[in-house]
Design a protein around this motif. Structure first.
Motif, short mmCIF file in Angstrom:
data_model
loop_
_atom_site.label_atom_id
_atom_site.label_comp_id
_atom_site.label_asym_id
_atom_site.label_seq_id
_atom_site.Cartn_x
_atom_site.Cartn_y
_atom_site.Cartn_z
N SER A 74 2.18 -8.08 3.73
CA SER A 74 2.95 -7.64 5.12
C SER A 74 2.77 -8.82 5.89
N SER A 126 11.81 -6.00 11.86
CA SER A 126 10.67 -5.22 11.58
C SER A 126 10.93 -4.15 10.25
N GLY A 127 9.66 -3.88 9.57
CA GLY A 127 9.82 -3.24 8.64
C GLY A 127 10.29 -3.78 7.14
N ASP A 170 8.64 -5.80 5.33
CA ASP A 170 7.56 -5.96 4.46
C ASP A 170 7.56 -4.73 3.56
N VAL A 171 7.98 -3.48 4.16
CA VAL A 171 8.06 -2.24 3.57
C VAL A 171 9.03 -2.33 2.41
N LEU A 204 5.94 -1.14 15.25
CA LEU A 204 7.28 -1.48 15.18
C LEU A 204 7.97 -1.15 13.81
N SER A 205 7.25 -0.54 12.97
CA SER A 205 7.71 -0.17 11.64
C SER A 205 7.11 1.13 11.28
N GLY A 206 7.85 1.89 10.36
CA GLY A 206 7.09 3.27 9.99
C GLY A 206 7.74 4.31 10.96
N ASP A 216 2.86 -5.72 15.02
CA ASP A 216 3.38 -4.52 14.38
C ASP A 216 2.07 -3.70 13.76
N GLN A 260 1.97 -0.79 12.43
CA GLN A 260 2.94 -0.02 11.49
C GLN A 260 2.24 1.47 11.66
#
Lengths: 350, 394
Positions: free
Chosen positions: A297, A318-319, A321-322, B28-30, B70, B72
């Protein structure tokens, strides 16, 4: 590579090959020593800001090595290793904050305690003949039970979690150093090396051989007179103790542990995913998997922050990496079902 | 002598024409990416405004730069992001929305001696560690519970309605428990009896009817609610469906009742729902202007959380002006002694920190959902519309 001796699928009884076993284990120890020396110097060449990523990768590594013993070599798929990680993390936090006990001692107490918990859970599951996905679900349920316990027990501060107080100066006895100290990297590195050494010793030992035989065919193993329950429980105890040490170190590094950090489902998957990506039931698979998953990540985030020209459009997304993580998992499960290391080893053998 | 001070973390220096980095850690994510991104935008807008107005004057117009991290939504990722930002030269941090993530980020900031201004995170315990570098703008959980009880009593008095018995409905966990305990204590002092306290699970909560029924069984005058957005919408809907004979629904630190999407999401159930919370000052021209420009730029309304991020950056900028130095330790001392008049939030007075780092004048005001809008209704000085109380047809 130690072809026949490490092969989990062979039907020959491993103890029939004492000399080759000995050589195989020695070779693994040499790999381990070389790897340890190389990794020891890693902090000197990487930027300072990579330390947290390295530490997290090492913690993943220890967890995955522990999980791999029980689930890879023992064939008992655990979906609840958060329970053992969390017991280690909380034992450390409670003993330190309430009784001032050194984290090193707490680490050992936690490991013993965690092994006890693991043996009890595994005994209950195996006694009632839970296998495969039912066993996995039962371990998951136990981990959830620990989550609820932690959220509701005054002893562990319920949902507020436990802070480890900051010390004014470095202390080896209390395992606390300046935030950028390399010690924070070297200690888990040595712990991980010890966990791998234990795995090697176990895999090449008689109990380890029996365990693998039980995994491959419990009925045949039992008919040969191997006490199945005993060797399974030994494997579980080792696995839980190692995972618990990762938990204790987690608390010492992050100085805070709450129910979510210790017992939530993602902790269990953090132990599973590196092993699955690297190769279940291999000595080096969990380490390779951790080296892929740990920095993933951060690497993706770094690329997204300052993308190379041809990836300009990714700036600030963003996100990602998921998404990459998910794709990676799917690709590995589909194309490398035995994990990165497991598949490569198999190809080399052909 | 300006501009040769080195930052302890990564050796970045600031001065004439230089940039000073502020690190922001948000999810910023999740699952919390929506609010986390909005808060990051709020901080970014503050940096932009300060730079446009000439940067930090005391540092020869040095420009600010926001570097985002982030979390997360996870405590360990939050901590490693904070460490990364500090080692890359951030002189101060803002963040993080969640209490457990804030615990970890605060300990990282404290160990590196870098000041951190918490924009949103309510747990009392964060500031009870004796940290010297951590400051919080919003009121903490227990003071919100206490202020909620005071406000409810005062509101009843103003409206000429007797509030004698309340039922408390809160989310499980540190947040809900600490607010409700502080409320109960103060309520007794105000002569309000808490006749039942019901908690509901934080996860997998899809219907509040059972819990609301349980709370109503003690025949309260008011139902008091503490929780996050989705669960509080469910509570409002359950109250609407059961249609009890009560004076109203009163949120304290509710994540939903004063959110501008609440009236649309809850429909009729939102009618006249009250909410005691920290809130952007709708009566302040400065905050109106910021909200307008935010919506224009990012295409969505600026909720209070983002206003707090904006405010946090302003606090750091004020500290930089006062210390005339980008050295984190000098900055820390300056923030500790700063006083920010005209806060963007509806507070009792200027933003000033006590010795633990809490904002002395942080307080709550009461909002009410009226005709699809969130209006500020109490106390009078912040009111944008008249309070409707009793808030339900009897």
């Amino acid at each position: 590579m130690s072809a026949t001796t490490e092969s989990p699928r062979g039907t020959k009884l491993p103890s029939a090959l004492p000399q080759r076993t000995h050589d195989g284990a020695r070779r693994q120890y040499i790999y381990l020593a070389v790897g340890l020396v190389v990794l020891f110097f890693l902090p000197f060449v990487l930027p300072e800001s990579s330390q947290p990523v390295l530490v997290r990768t090492l913690i993943y590594g220890i967890m995955a090595v522990g999980w791999n013993l029980m689930s890879g070599y023992g064939g008992m798929f655990s979906f609840g290793h958060a329970a053992f990680f969390g017991v280690g993390a909380y034992t450390d936090a409670v003993l330190l904050t309430n009784f001032g006990i050194s984290p090193w001692i707490a680490m050992i107490i936690g490991a013993v305690f965690s092994a006890g918990v693991g043996v009890l859970i595994a005994y209950l599951c195996l006694r009632y003949k839970l296998a495969g996905s039912y066993f996995a679900l039962a371990t998951f349920a136990f981990a959830q039970m620990f989550l609820l316990l932690a959220q509701n027990l005054e002893l562990v501060n319920r949902t507020e979690g436990i802070n480890i107080p900051l010390l004014p100066e470095d202390s080896w006895a209390m395992l606390q150093f300046g935030q950028d100290s390399f010690n924070y990297y070297w200690i888990p590195l040595l712990l991980l090396a010890a966990a791998v050494a234990v795995t090697i010793a176990f895999v090449y030992s008689r109990p380890g051989r029996y365990t693998q035989a039980i995994r491959d065919d419990p009925v045949a193993a039992e008919s040969l007179g191997i006490p199945i329950m005993k060797y399974r429980l030994i494997t579980v105890a080792l696995s839980c103790a190692i995972t618990s040490i990762a938990g204790s170190y987690y608390t010492q590094y992050y100085l805070f542990v709450g129910p979510e950090q210790a017992f939530s489902m993602h902790v269990s998957t953090d132990a599973i995913v590196p092993a699955v990506i690297g190769g279940v039931g291999t000595i080096w698979g969990p380490l390779i998997g951790a080296a892929v998953v740990g920095p993933l990540s951060e690497l993706v985030a770094a690329v997204v922050r300052n993308p190379p020209p041809f990836l300009e459009f990714l700036q600030g997304v963003s996100g990602l990496d998921v998404a990459i993580y998910a794709v990676l998992l799917i690709v590995i499960v589909v194309f490398l079902p035995k994990g990165i290391y497991g598949t490569i080893r198999e190809r080399l053998r052909k | 002598m300006v501009g040769l001070t080195a930052c302890s973390g990564g050796g970045a220096s600031a001065g004439a024409g230089d940039t000073i980095a502020i690190g922001a850690v948000h999810p910023l994510s999740g699952g919390l990416a929506g609010v986390g991104g909005m808060m990051n935008d709020g901080a970014a807008l503050a940096v932009e405004d300060i730079n446009e107005a000439g940067g930090i004057e005391a540092l020869d117009g040095a420009q600010l730069e926001l570097r985002d991290g982030d979390s997360q939504g996870s405590a360990q990722t939050g901590q490693s992001e904070a460490q990364r930002l500090i080692s890359e030269g951030a002189v101060a941090l803002v963040g993080t929305y969640q209490s457990d993530v804030t615990e970890n980020v605060a300990s990282a900031a404290e160990r590196a001696d870098v000041p951190m201004v918490i924009d949103v995170a309510v747990d009392d315990k964060i500031m009870e560690q004796g940290y010297e570098n951590i400051f919080r703008i919003q009121p903490n959980a227990s003071s919100m519970g206490q202020a909620g009880a005071e406000t409810l009593a005062a509101m009843g008095e103003t409206a000429g309605v007797d509030v004698e018995k309340v039922a408390y409905l809160h989310i499980e966990g540190a947040f809900g428990t600490s607010v409700s305990e502080a409320f109960t204590e103060e309520a007794e002092a105000q002569g309000i009896e808490v006749v039942s306290t019901v908690s509901y699970p934080a996860t997998n909560f899809s219907d509040a009817t059972t819990q609301v029924k349980q709370a109503l069984s003690a025949d309260p005058d008011v139902v008091v609610v503490t929780g996050y957005y989705p669960d509080n919408v469910l509570v409002a809907e359950a109250v609407q469906a059961l249609n009890p004979d009560i004076l109203g629904v009163f949120g304290i630190a509710s994540g939903a009742f004063d959110d501008s999407s609440f009236p649309a999401d809850a429909g009729a159930a939102a009618t006249n729902v009250l909410s005691a919370n920290y809130h952007y000052a709708a009566t302040s021209e400065r905050s109106q202007d910021i909200r307008e420009r935010f919506e224009e730029k990012y295409g969505r309304p600026m909720e209070t959380a983002a206003m707090l991020s904006y405010q946090a950056v302003e606090v750091i900028a004020a500290g930089l002006e006062e210390s005339g130095s980008a050295d984190p330790e000098a900055l820390r001392d300056a923030i500790a002694n700063t006083s920010i008049e005209d806060p963007l939030l509806a507070f009792d007075g200027p933003i000033e920190f006590d010795e633990t780092g809490e904002n002395k004048n942080a307080t709550v005001i009461v909002m009410q959902s009226q005709d699809g809008e969130i209006e500020q209704v109490f106390p009078e000085e912040f009111a944008t519309a008249e309070l409707i109380f009793p808030a339900r047809d009897q």
